[in-house]
Write a protein that holds these residues in place. Structure first.
Motif, PDB file in Angstrom:
ATOM      1  N   ASN A   1       2.255  13.603  10.707  1.00 17.86           N
ATOM      2  CA  ASN A   1       1.691  12.549  11.240  1.00 17.86           C
ATOM      3  C   ASN A   1       2.337  11.202  10.340  1.00 17.86           C
ATOM      4  O   ASN A   1       2.947  10.369  11.238  1.00 17.86           O
ATOM      5  CB  ASN A   1       0.107  12.662  10.995  1.00 17.86           C
TER       6      ASN A   1
ATOM      7  N   CYS B   1       0.471  -0.882   4.930  1.00 19.60           N
ATOM      8  CA  CYS B   1       0.382   0.539   5.081  1.00 19.60           C
ATOM      9  C   CYS B   1      -1.103   0.737   4.281  1.00 19.60           C
ATOM     10  O   CYS B   1      -1.243   1.893   3.812  1.00 19.60           O
ATOM     11  CB  CYS B   1       1.414   1.326   4.331  1.00 19.60           C
ATOM     12  N   LEU B   2      -2.034   0.011   4.634  1.00 14.99           N
ATOM     13  CA  LEU B   2      -3.294   0.118   3.724  1.00 14.99           C
ATOM     14  C   LEU B   2      -4.100   0.735   4.701  1.00 14.99           C
ATOM     15  O   LEU B   2      -3.904   1.068   5.856  1.00 14.99           O
ATOM     16  CB  LEU B   2      -3.864  -1.321   3.581  1.00 14.99           C
ATOM     17  N   GLY B   3      -5.450   1.189   4.189  1.00 14.04           N
ATOM     18  CA  GLY B   3      -6.224   2.158   5.019  1.00 14.04           C
ATOM     19  C   GLY B   3      -6.919   1.344   6.014  1.00 14.04           C
ATOM     20  O   GLY B   3      -7.124  -0.124   5.719  1.00 14.04           O
ATOM     21  N   SER B   4      -7.044   1.911   7.037  1.00 15.88           N
ATOM     22  CA  SER B   4      -7.953   0.956   8.176  1.00 15.88           C
ATOM     23  C   SER B   4      -9.114   0.981   7.892  1.00 15.88           C
ATOM     24  O   SER B   4      -9.803  -0.013   8.610  1.00 15.88           O
ATOM     25  CB  SER B   4      -7.557   1.989   9.673  1.00 15.88           C
TER      26      SER B   4
ATOM     27  N   ARG C   1      -1.897  -2.195  -5.363  1.00 17.79           N
ATOM     28  CA  ARG C   1      -3.019  -2.537  -6.267  1.00 17.79           C
ATOM     29  C   ARG C   1      -2.712  -1.724  -7.588  1.00 17.79           C
ATOM     30  O   ARG C   1      -3.873  -1.825  -8.655  1.00 17.79           O
ATOM     31  CB  ARG C   1      -4.310  -2.127  -5.490  1.00 17.79           C
ATOM     32  N   ARG C   2      -2.045  -0.658  -7.758  1.00 21.37           N
ATOM     33  CA  ARG C   2      -2.211   0.356  -8.746  1.00 21.37           C
ATOM     34  C   ARG C   2      -1.007  -0.241  -9.796  1.00 21.37           C
ATOM     35  O   ARG C   2      -0.094  -0.673  -9.120  1.00 21.37           O
ATOM     36  CB  ARG C   2      -2.160   1.584  -8.486  1.00 21.37           C
TER      37      ARG C   2
ATOM     38  N   PRO D   1      -3.407   4.095  17.772  1.00 19.16           N
ATOM     39  CA  PRO D   1      -2.558   3.147  18.797  1.00 19.16           C
ATOM     40  C   PRO D   1      -1.197   3.266  18.571  1.00 19.16           C
ATOM     41  O   PRO D   1      -0.624   3.369  17.620  1.00 19.16           O
ATOM     42  CB  PRO D   1      -3.368   1.822  18.727  1.00 19.16           C
TER      43      PRO D   1
ATOM     44  N   GLY E   1       2.292   2.163  15.616  1.00 19.61           N
ATOM     45  CA  GLY E   1       1.901   3.646  15.315  1.00 19.61           C
ATOM     46  C   GLY E   1       2.164   4.461  16.655  1.00 19.61           C
ATOM     47  O   GLY E   1       2.529   4.096  17.573  1.00 19.61           O
TER      48      GLY E   1
ATOM     49  N   GLY F   1       0.739  -1.373   0.034  1.00 23.20           N
ATOM     50  CA  GLY F   1      -0.117  -0.013   0.078  1.00 23.20           C
ATOM     51  C   GLY F   1       0.914   1.357  -0.066  1.00 23.20           C
ATOM     52  O   GLY F   1       1.712   1.698   0.962  1.00 23.20           O
ATOM     53  N   TYR F   2       0.563   2.068  -1.146  1.00 20.78           N
ATOM     54  CA  TYR F   2       1.635   3.418  -1.323  1.00 20.78           C
ATOM     55  C   TYR F   2       0.710   4.612  -1.231  1.00 20.78           C
ATOM     56  O   TYR F   2       0.567   5.380  -2.174  1.00 20.78           O
ATOM     57  CB  TYR F   2       2.294   2.972  -2.661  1.00 20.78           C
TER      58      TYR F   2
ATOM     59  N   LEU G   1       1.316   6.811   4.259  1.00 15.99           N
ATOM     60  CA  LEU G   1       2.055   6.035   5.083  1.00 15.99           C
ATOM     61  C   LEU G   1       3.103   5.161   4.499  1.00 15.99           C
ATOM     62  O   LEU G   1       4.146   5.315   4.705  1.00 15.99           O
ATOM     63  CB  LEU G   1       1.098   5.169   5.959  1.00 15.99           C
ATOM     64  N   GLY G   2       2.727   4.705   3.319  1.00 17.30           N
ATOM     65  CA  GLY G   2       3.620   4.058   2.430  1.00 17.30           C
ATOM     66  C   GLY G   2       4.863   4.703   2.200  1.00 17.30           C
ATOM     67  O   GLY G   2       5.930   4.228   2.043  1.00 17.30           O
TER      68      GLY G   2
ATOM     69  N   ASP H   1      -6.117   1.364  13.010  1.00 17.87           N
ATOM     70  CA  ASP H   1      -6.252   2.445  14.204  1.00 17.87           C
ATOM     71  C   ASP H   1      -7.996   2.481  14.741  1.00 17.87           C
ATOM     72  O   ASP H   1      -8.091   3.452  15.420  1.00 17.87           O
ATOM     73  CB  ASP H   1      -5.732   3.672  13.888  1.00 17.87           C
TER      74      ASP H   1
ATOM     75  N   THR I   1       4.321   8.098  12.397  1.00 20.07           N
ATOM     76  CA  THR I   1       3.673   7.105  12.397  1.00 20.07           C
ATOM     77  C   THR I   1       4.715   5.596  11.666  1.00 20.07           C
ATOM     78  O   THR I   1       4.919   4.707  12.342  1.00 20.07           O
ATOM     79  CB  THR I   1       2.322   6.820  11.936  1.00 20.07           C
TER      80      THR I   1
ATOM     81  N   THR J   1      -0.670  -0.599  11.399  1.00 16.82           N
ATOM     82  CA  THR J   1      -0.958   0.571  12.213  1.00 16.82           C
ATOM     83  C   THR J   1      -2.379   0.935  12.224  1.00 16.82           C
ATOM     84  O   THR J   1      -2.890   1.734  12.433  1.00 16.82           O
ATOM     85  CB  THR J   1      -0.395   1.829  11.469  1.00 16.82           C
TER      86      THR J   1
HETATM   87  P1  NDP Z   1      -4.164   6.638   2.402  1.00 18.54           P
HETATM   88  O1  NDP Z   1      -5.351   6.887   2.151  1.00 18.54           O
HETATM   89  O2  NDP Z   1      -3.047   7.631   1.634  1.00 18.54           O
HETATM   90  O3  NDP Z   1      -3.536   5.186   1.819  1.00 18.54           O
HETATM   91  C1  NDP Z   1      -4.110   4.009   2.012  1.00 18.54           C
HETATM   92  C2  NDP Z   1      -4.160   3.141   0.741  1.00 18.54           C
HETATM   93  O4  NDP Z   1      -4.974   3.632  -0.178  1.00 18.54           O
HETATM   94  C3  NDP Z   1      -2.650   2.892   0.300  1.00 18.54           C
HETATM   95  O5  NDP Z   1      -2.153   1.903   1.011  1.00 18.54           O
HETATM   96  C4  NDP Z   1      -2.965   2.849  -1.269  1.00 18.54           C
HETATM   97  O6  NDP Z   1      -2.958   1.464  -1.458  1.00 18.54           O
HETATM   98  C5  NDP Z   1      -4.195   3.505  -1.487  1.00 18.54           C
HETATM   99  N1  NDP Z   1      -4.042   4.812  -2.126  1.00 18.54           N
HETATM  100  C6  NDP Z   1      -3.115   5.766  -1.915  1.00 18.54           C
HETATM  101  N2  NDP Z   1      -3.251   6.836  -2.563  1.00 18.54           N
HETATM  102  C7  NDP Z   1      -3.916   6.389  -3.575  1.00 18.54           C
HETATM  103  C8  NDP Z   1      -4.631   6.993  -4.944  1.00 18.54           C
HETATM  104  N3  NDP Z   1      -3.873   8.126  -5.148  1.00 18.54           N
HETATM  105  N4  NDP Z   1      -5.123   6.420  -5.697  1.00 18.54           N
HETATM  106  C9  NDP Z   1      -5.740   5.288  -5.236  1.00 18.54           C
HETATM  107  N5  NDP Z   1      -5.344   4.441  -4.165  1.00 18.54           N
HETATM  108  C10 NDP Z   1      -4.437   4.934  -3.250  1.00 18.54           C
HETATM  109  O7  NDP Z   1      -3.831   6.395   4.126  1.00 18.54           O
HETATM  110  P2  NDP Z   1      -2.513   6.680   4.834  1.00 18.54           P
HETATM  111  O8  NDP Z   1      -1.172   6.249   4.167  1.00 18.54           O
HETATM  112  O9  NDP Z   1      -2.461   8.134   5.330  1.00 18.54           O
HETATM  113  O10 NDP Z   1      -3.010   5.994   6.371  1.00 18.54           O
HETATM  114  C11 NDP Z   1      -2.721   4.675   6.310  1.00 18.54           C
HETATM  115  C12 NDP Z   1      -3.652   4.166   7.317  1.00 18.54           C
HETATM  116  O11 NDP Z   1      -2.573   4.549   8.702  1.00 18.54           O
HETATM  117  C13 NDP Z   1      -4.814   4.991   7.848  1.00 18.54           C
HETATM  118  O12 NDP Z   1      -5.902   4.050   7.523  1.00 18.54           O
HETATM  119  C14 NDP Z   1      -4.701   5.039   9.324  1.00 18.54           C
HETATM  120  O13 NDP Z   1      -5.619   4.206  10.068  1.00 18.54           O
HETATM  121  C15 NDP Z   1      -3.166   4.513   9.931  1.00 18.54           C
HETATM  122  N6  NDP Z   1      -2.705   5.436  10.690  1.00 18.54           N
HETATM  123  C16 NDP Z   1      -2.327   5.104  12.068  1.00 18.54           C
HETATM  124  C17 NDP Z   1      -1.718   5.682  12.850  1.00 18.54           C
HETATM  125  C18 NDP Z   1      -1.454   5.323  14.512  1.00 18.54           C
HETATM  126  O14 NDP Z   1      -0.883   6.136  15.017  1.00 18.54           O
HETATM  127  N7  NDP Z   1      -1.592   4.016  14.540  1.00 18.54           N
HETATM  128  C19 NDP Z   1      -1.484   7.250  12.616  1.00 18.54           C
HETATM  129  C20 NDP Z   1      -1.867   7.505  11.226  1.00 18.54           C
HETATM  130  C21 NDP Z   1      -2.410   6.868  10.256  1.00 18.54           C
HETATM  131  P3  NDP Z   1      -2.342   0.893  -2.992  1.00 18.54           P
HETATM  132  O15 NDP Z   1      -1.147   1.282  -3.159  1.00 18.54           O
HETATM  133  O16 NDP Z   1      -2.494  -0.447  -2.893  1.00 18.54           O
HETATM  134  O17 NDP Z   1      -3.351   1.643  -3.978  1.00 18.54           O
END
Ligand code: NDP
Length: 320
Positions: A270, A65-68, A36-37, A121, A118, A10-11, A14-15, A90, A274, A88
């Motif tokens: 952030n 690094c996927l969405g929660s 996935r892209r 949590p 993270g 997941g990029y 966070l990725g 959350d 994280t 991570t």
């Molecule tokens: P993003 O929304 O940036 O990314 C999540 C996923 O969406 C990626 O892994 C990627 O998967 C896909 N994605 C990202 N950009 C695009 C795009 N332009 N088009 C299509 N798909 C996209 O989330 P964050 O990286 O900001 O955060 C990830 C998680 O980290 C959050 O859900 C949150 O829960 C958690 N978090 C936890 C913290 C903690 O303290 N525990 C603190 C902060 C965040 P792919 O490459 O496969 O497409």
């Protein structure tokens, strides 16, 4: 010391941060990014997420690094069957279920899964348990901020005439002091936080927009709300970052005396912080997996020395 071979699934924000932070570690090497892209803007090797299991032998630790919201519940157990994972996740109230699902998947594959790292949590969880264990009747409060609240920023952006907006949640200094004195039990959310809003608006609409912000129920009513109108250039220069942070405050009485414990974070960005937590737990995960451990682990179950690239003897000499 052997190099830990890592990969990212997941990029997003966070990725990208994990990629950069792994690059700064002397004991880690980034093997691949699974996405996935089809194409990503990176110099690293990109592999379709669906092909990940075929690369399991090349990778010691996979950073999820996927969405929660939906990605982690749907996909993380699949990865945990094939890889040593660190996530991570959350959604606090769903962490027990996530831990159970990851434990089952990791045990099926003979793997280790470190869950919910993270800062919250993560580091906050550790501190809540550590400080809470010190008092017979602890009072504990977590304050978030100064940080961007995505939901509140979105709500302001939906108001007609708003071109750009961001809302920072700031913990009230008075609330923090009350928590340290053990007098915050009755504290309401509206008293604990200040809402600081920056808006780029259509000219002449400022008064109406400010009124609409202040009267948005559930979001701003009852809060100490500050609204500032700024121009595009200032917004772009000063309000497009992702600051966050917060305080865990625990206090209580001990033998007639009162003590307080505070753990605070001020995060410039952030996802970078994280990622730093996730990468440090990745080092611990690699060591635990190499020792043959399997199943899910939370931050509570991982000895702190395993996070550090420095050996235990040197840590004891320099830091204990
Ligand atoms: P993003 O929304 O940036 O990314 C999540 C996923 O969406 C990626 O892994 C990627 O998967 C896909 N994605 C990202 N950009 C695009 C795009 N332009 N088009 C299509 N798909 C996209 O989330 P964050 O990286 O900001 O955060 C990830 C998680 O980290 C959050 O859900 C949150 O829960 C958690 N978090 C936890 C913290 C903690 O303290 N525990 C603190 C902060 C965040 P792919 O490459 O496969 O497409």
């Amino acid at each position: 010391q052997e190099t830990i071979r890592v990969a990212i699934a997941g990029y997003g924000n966070l990725g990208r941060s994990v990629e950069a932070i792994v690059g700064a570690q002397r004991d880690m090497e980034l093997v691949a990014i699974f996405s996935r892209r089809d194409s990503l803007e990176t110099a690293s090797r990109v592999i379709p997420a669906a092909d990940a299991p075929a690369h399991a032998d090349e990778i010691d630790v996979l950073f999820l690094c996927l969405g929660s919201a939906t990605d982690i519940p749907e996909q993380a157990p699949g990865f945990a069957e094939h890889f040593t994972t660190v996530d991570t996740y959350d959604n606090h109230h769903l962490i027990p279920a996530h831990r159970a699902a990851m434990d089952a998947a990791a045990r099926r594959g003979g793997r280790l899964a470190v869950v919910a790292t993270g800062w919250d949590p993560g580091l906050f969880s550790l501190n809540r348990v550590l400080a809470g264990a010190l008092f017979p009747a602890p009072q504990q409060h977590t304050f978030w901020g100064t940080g961007v609240s995505q939901g509140h920023s979105d709500a302001v952006r939906r108001i007609a005439g708003v071109r750009k907006a961001v809302q920072y949640t700031i913990p009230s200094g008075e609330a923090i002091e009350a928590a340290k004195r053990g007098e915050a039990a009755e504290l309401r959310a509206t008293d604990a936080h200040i809402r600081d809003v920056y808006v780029v608006a259509d000219p002449g609409e400022e008064d109406r927009i400010e009124r609409e912000i202040r009267t948005l129920p559930d979001y701003f009513v009852g809060y100490d709300t500050r609204v500032s109108f700024i121009d595009d250039a200032e917004f772009d220069a000063r309000h497009t970052g992702m600051p966050h942070g917060g305080h865990v405050i625990t206090s209580g009485d001990l033998n007639g005396s009162h003590s307080a414990v505070e753990f605070s974070l001020e995060l410039g960005r952030n996802p970078d912080f994280t990622a730093a937590c996730q990468v440090a737990y990745g080092r611990a995960a690699a060591r635990l997996a190499a020792a043959g451990e399997t199943g899910a682990r939370t931050v509570l179950e991982i000895p702190p020395y395993l996070l550090s690239p420095t050996g235990l003897d040197d840590l004891v000499k320099g830091y204990v």
